[in-house]
Design a protein around this motif. Structure first.
Motif, PDB file in Angstrom:
ATOM      1  N   THR A 244       0.825  -1.207   0.000  1.00  0.00           N
ATOM      2  CA  THR A 244       0.000   0.000   0.000  1.00  0.00           C
ATOM      3  C   THR A 244       0.861   1.259   0.000  1.00  0.00           C
ATOM      4  OG1 THR A 244      -1.596  -1.231   1.304  1.00  0.00           O
ATOM      5  CG2 THR A 244      -1.937   1.126   1.142  1.00  0.00           C
ATOM      6  N   VAL A 248       0.464   4.185  -2.836  1.00  0.00           N
ATOM      7  CA  VAL A 248       0.138   5.597  -2.599  1.00  0.00           C
ATOM      8  C   VAL A 248       1.207   6.487  -3.236  1.00  0.00           C
ATOM      9  CG1 VAL A 248      -0.305   7.357  -0.859  1.00  0.00           C
ATOM     10  CG2 VAL A 248      -1.072   5.024  -0.469  1.00  0.00           C
TER      11      VAL A 248
ATOM     12  N   PRO B 134     -10.123  -0.360  -4.937  1.00  0.00           N
ATOM     13  CA  PRO B 134      -9.332   0.151  -6.054  1.00  0.00           C
ATOM     14  C   PRO B 134      -7.908  -0.406  -6.066  1.00  0.00           C
ATOM     15  CG  PRO B 134      -9.316   1.739  -4.259  1.00  0.00           C
ATOM     16  CD  PRO B 134     -10.092   0.563  -3.772  1.00  0.00           C
ATOM     17  N   ILE B 241      -4.160  -2.288   4.805  1.00  0.00           N
ATOM     18  CA  ILE B 241      -4.168  -1.412   3.633  1.00  0.00           C
ATOM     19  C   ILE B 241      -4.734  -0.040   4.012  1.00  0.00           C
ATOM     20  CG2 ILE B 241      -5.290  -1.064   1.376  1.00  0.00           C
ATOM     21  CD1 ILE B 241      -5.070  -4.161   0.999  1.00  0.00           C
ATOM     22  N   THR B 244      -2.319   1.965   6.364  1.00  0.00           N
ATOM     23  CA  THR B 244      -1.104   2.443   5.727  1.00  0.00           C
ATOM     24  C   THR B 244      -1.390   3.616   4.805  1.00  0.00           C
ATOM     25  OG1 THR B 244      -0.330   0.178   5.770  1.00  0.00           O
ATOM     26  CG2 THR B 244       0.923   1.712   4.424  1.00  0.00           C
ATOM     27  N   ALA B 245      -2.493   3.525   4.056  1.00  0.00           N
ATOM     28  CA  ALA B 245      -2.852   4.623   3.160  1.00  0.00           C
ATOM     29  C   ALA B 245      -3.009   5.914   3.970  1.00  0.00           C
ATOM     30  CB  ALA B 245      -4.146   4.291   2.425  1.00  0.00           C
ATOM     31  N   ARG B 246      -3.678   5.793   5.123  1.00  0.00           N
ATOM     32  CA  ARG B 246      -3.851   6.974   5.962  1.00  0.00           C
ATOM     33  C   ARG B 246      -2.512   7.479   6.497  1.00  0.00           C
ATOM     34  NH1 ARG B 246      -9.130   5.506   9.329  1.00  0.00           N
ATOM     35  NH2 ARG B 246      -8.023   3.559   9.193  1.00  0.00           N
ATOM     36  N   SER B 275      -7.271  14.983  -5.518  1.00  0.00           N
ATOM     37  CA  SER B 275      -7.580  13.797  -6.321  1.00  0.00           C
ATOM     38  C   SER B 275      -7.066  12.544  -5.608  1.00  0.00           C
ATOM     39  CB  SER B 275      -6.995  13.930  -7.722  1.00  0.00           C
ATOM     40  OG  SER B 275      -6.029  12.957  -7.986  1.00  0.00           O
ATOM     41  N   LEU B 276      -5.881  12.647  -4.983  1.00  0.00           N
ATOM     42  CA  LEU B 276      -5.334  11.499  -4.257  1.00  0.00           C
ATOM     43  C   LEU B 276      -6.209  11.188  -3.055  1.00  0.00           C
ATOM     44  CD1 LEU B 276      -2.856   9.578  -4.255  1.00  0.00           C
ATOM     45  CD2 LEU B 276      -1.895  11.026  -2.493  1.00  0.00           C
ATOM     46  N   THR B 279      -9.209   9.379  -4.241  1.00  0.00           N
ATOM     47  CA  THR B 279      -8.929   7.990  -4.623  1.00  0.00           C
ATOM     48  C   THR B 279      -8.784   7.108  -3.394  1.00  0.00           C
ATOM     49  OG1 THR B 279      -7.656   8.914  -6.451  1.00  0.00           O
ATOM     50  CG2 THR B 279      -7.409   6.556  -6.061  1.00  0.00           C
ATOM     51  N   MET B 280      -8.170   7.665  -2.332  1.00  0.00           N
ATOM     52  CA  MET B 280      -7.854   6.852  -1.166  1.00  0.00           C
ATOM     53  C   MET B 280      -8.945   6.908  -0.097  1.00  0.00           C
ATOM     54  SD  MET B 280      -4.844   5.855  -2.114  1.00  0.00           S
ATOM     55  CE  MET B 280      -4.621   4.929  -0.617  1.00  0.00           C
TER      56      MET B 280
END
Lengths: 349, 349
Positions: A244, A248, B134, B241, B244-246, B275-276, B279-280
Motif C-alpha cells: 500500500t 500511494v 481500487p 491497507i 497504511t494509506a492513511r 484527487s489522491l 482515490t484513497m
C-alpha cells in the motif's frame, strides 16, 4: 579471522545472488572497516564478481559450497543437506567462526536449518522472525513475520515475552506496550488461540505491559510498541503495508505527472518527496532476525538490492555489537517460562 | 410502501447511531428520489433527529425496536432475539417488505442473523463479506473480509466461485483472474487449506480463470480481479491497507507543514492532493455485502460518517437495481457445486 566481528554470508541466497550480495557487502564493508566476512557459495560464480571489489575481497574468506537451497525447496528436503551454502553459513555460527549469519534465501529453510543447528533458547518452543518498523511517531517491534504459519497460544505468549525484551533493548523503551494483532478490540473477536494467548499473558504475572488487542489499521498510530501474531498473519499484514505504501507513492507520482500545475510546483516539493521516500523505503528496514535461537540469524528480503542487503548486514552487526543473543538469553533465564505453559492447561481444559 | 426500492435500515447500528445513520440517509434520499426507507430502532432516539430532515422523513417509515445489538454481543447471544433493530431490519427483507438491509452494527451478529433469516443459497455452505476496492489501474473484488474467521478448502473454493460471478457482473470483466491470498507464490507456502483450495479449484473443471496465489503486496498492482481468503486474513489485509494509506497521507501532510518551501508549492499541488485524497478515501468504498444469501444484506463500516453511510446505501441500491441476488443464484444454479466437495475428499484422504 580471529576477530570478534566476523559475519557469515550465504552468498547464493536471494533473487539476484550472488551479485546483489557482493555489491551489498561492498557497501557494508566500506561503512564497517572492522568487519570480516565468511562467504559460502559457488566459487565459480562468486569470485568473478568479488574480484571487481578488491577492498571487499581483502576482508572476505571464500568457502566453496557445492549446493544451493532454492526458493521452491521444502525445508524438510534441505534441512539435513550440509553441502548447501545456507547450511554451511549457519553452521559457521554454531562453530563460533562467525558471530552472525545473513541470508536472503528461502525463509522456511533458513528458519529450519537455523533451529536445527543453533537450537532454540532453553524452554522457548519456537523462534520467530522479528522486525523493527516505523510508525508515525517512532518505531515498533513486530513478530512473527513468517517463521511459523500456525501458532498455538503458548507460542504467541512466548513471542510476547521475546518481543518485550527486543523492544526494551533495541528501542530503549522501559515498559513496552505489548499487543496481540486481531480483527477487533472486543474480547470475542478473532481466533481462539489469540483469546487464549491474551489470557495466558494476563494470568502469567510476567512483567509485561499487555494492552490487549490491536487492529492492523491502528499500527501506524503508534498505539503499541510490540505487536504479536502468528507468522502467516504477520506476513500478510507486513506485505499489505509494504504494497500500500508503494501504491500511494505511485498514485501521487502519476497524478503529479498528469498535472501541469503540479509539475510547476514540483521544485518546492522535492525535499518533502525525498524525505517521504526515505521514510517509506522498505530497503532501509531490511534485515529481520530470528529471535529465540542460540545464535544470530538474519534474513534479508529475497528481492532486495545492494543497498537493502547492506542494511541487513548493518542490522546483523548492530545486534552483534549489542550482544543481543546473550541479552535475550539472560533475560529469559530470569523468567519462569513454566507460567506460560501451565496457564494454557488451566484455561482450556 | 409497495415500491420496488424499499431499503430496510438498522438505525441503531454503528458507533454514532442513530445520528450518522439519519444524516447518511438524508444524503442518499436526495440522490435517489425514488427510494423509501424502513427504519428500525428506538423511536425516542430516532424521531427527534429525523424531524430535522423533513424531506427524508417523508420517505421513511419508522418501526420501533425495543432492543439493540451491541458491538460486544456474541452472535450466539443475539441471534434469536427478534426484538433488536438489527433482527427486525433483516427480517423485513425476508418478508419481502424491503429489497435490502443496511446496518453499521456488529458484523458477526449481522452475519449470523442474516444467515439464519435469509438462508444461504442452496448448496453454498457459508456466505462471505465481499467488497470492491481500487488498485492502481482499476478495481478488484475481495472476499471474505471478516464473516468467517476460519475457513476450510471447500469454503474458499465456494468464495472463488461467488467472487468470480461478482467480478463478472459488478466489474464487467468477462474472464476475471481469480487468486488465493497467500504468503508466497511457491506451491508449499502458507496454509494447508489454501493448498487444498487451489487443488479443488484447478481440478473442479469449473469455468474459473484461476491464476494461483497472490501475495498482499501484489494486490495494488492489479494482478488479480478476485482475491480469496478466509475472513480473518482478509480483514487483516484490508485494515493494514486502510491504515497504511492513511499513514502515508498523514506523513506527507506533516512534512509539507514542516517545510516553508513546500508550503510555497502547495497551491500548485492542491489538485493532486484532492484527487489522491478522493482515490484513497475509505468512505467512498464503504458498504460491503454478504454474498451467498437469499437476500441482500449490506454492512457499513461502524465508524463511518454520514457520507460513508450514504455510500453504503448507494451500494445497496445499485445491487438491488442490478437484481444482484437473483443473478448470483441463477449463475450458481448452472454450476455443479458437488465438484467442489468431491474433490476435497479425493485429495485429502
Amino acid at each position: 579471522m580471529s576477530d570478534n566481528l566476523v559475519i557469515s554470508i550465504d552468498a547464493m541466497g536471494g533473487d539476484n545472488s550472488p551479485r546483489v550480495v557482493i555489491e551489498g557487502l561492498a557497501i557494508a564493508a566500506k561503512k564497517n572497516p572492522d568487519v570480516r566476512f565468511l562467504l559460502f557459495g559457488d566459487e565459480g560464480k562468486v569470485l568473478p564478481i568479488l574480484n571487481a571489489y578488491p577492498n571487499l575481497k581483502k576482508v572476505c574468506e571464500m568457502r566453496h559450497a557445492t549446493e544451493v537451497v532454492r526458493n521452491e525447496d521444502k525445508p524438510s528436503q534441505v534441512i539435513r543437506n550440509r553441502n548447501t551454502s545456507m547450511y554451511m553459513a549457519i553452521d559457521a555460527v554454531r562453530k563460533g567462526e562467525a558471530k552472525a549469519v545473513v541470508s536472503a534465501g528461502n525463509t522456511g529453510a533458513l528458519m529450519a536449518i537455523s533451529k536445527l543447528t543453533l537450537k532454540t533458547i532453553q524452554r522457548i518452543h519456537r523462534p520467530a522472525i522479528v522486525s523493527i518498523m516505523p510508525h508515525q511517531c517512532g518505531k515498533y517491534v513486530m513478530l512473527d513475520l513468517g517463521a511459523n504459519t500456525e501458532c498455538d497460544a503458548v507460542n504467541l505468549a512466548e513471542f510476547a515475552l521475546m518481543g518485550n525484551i527486543v523492544a526494551k533493548h533495541a528501542l530503549g523503551i522501559e515498559k513496552p506496550r505489548v499487543a496481540l494483532l486481531n480483527i477487533g478490540a472486543e474480547e470475542m473477536k478473532g481466533k481462539e488461540e489469540i483469546h487464549q494467548a491474551a489470557k495466558i499473558i494476563r494470568n502469567s504475572q510476567l512483567d509485561i505491559n499487555f494492552i490487549g488487542y490491536i487492529e492492523p489499521h491502528e499500527i501506524p498510530n503508534g498505539k503499541a510498541d510490540v505487536i504479536i501474531s502468528d507468522g502467516f498473519t504477520g506476513n500478510i499484514a507486513l506485505k499489505s503495508i509494504e504494497g500500500t505504501a508503494r501504491l500511494v507513492l505511485r498514485l501521487l507520482k502519476n497524478s503529479v505527472k498528469k498535472s501541469l500545475l503540479a509539475k510547476l510546483g514540483l521544485p518546492f516539493m522535492l525535499g518533502v518527496a525525498l524525505s517521504l521516500k526515505k521514510t517509506m523505503d522498505p530497503r532501509l528496514y531490511n534485515g529481520a532476525m530470528f529471535v529465540g535461537l542460540n545464535g544470530l540469524s538474519v534474513k534479508s528480503h529475497g528481492g532486495t538490492d545492494a543497498l537493502g542487503y547492506s542494511v541487513a548486514v548493518d542490522n546483523a552487526l548492530k545486534l552483534v555489537r549489542q550482544n543481543f543473543v546473550n541479552t535475550i538469553r539472560d533475560e529469559l533465564e530470569n523468567v519462569d517460562l513454566d507460567l506460560l505453559s501451565q496457564e494454557i492447561l488451566y484455561d482450556s481444559y
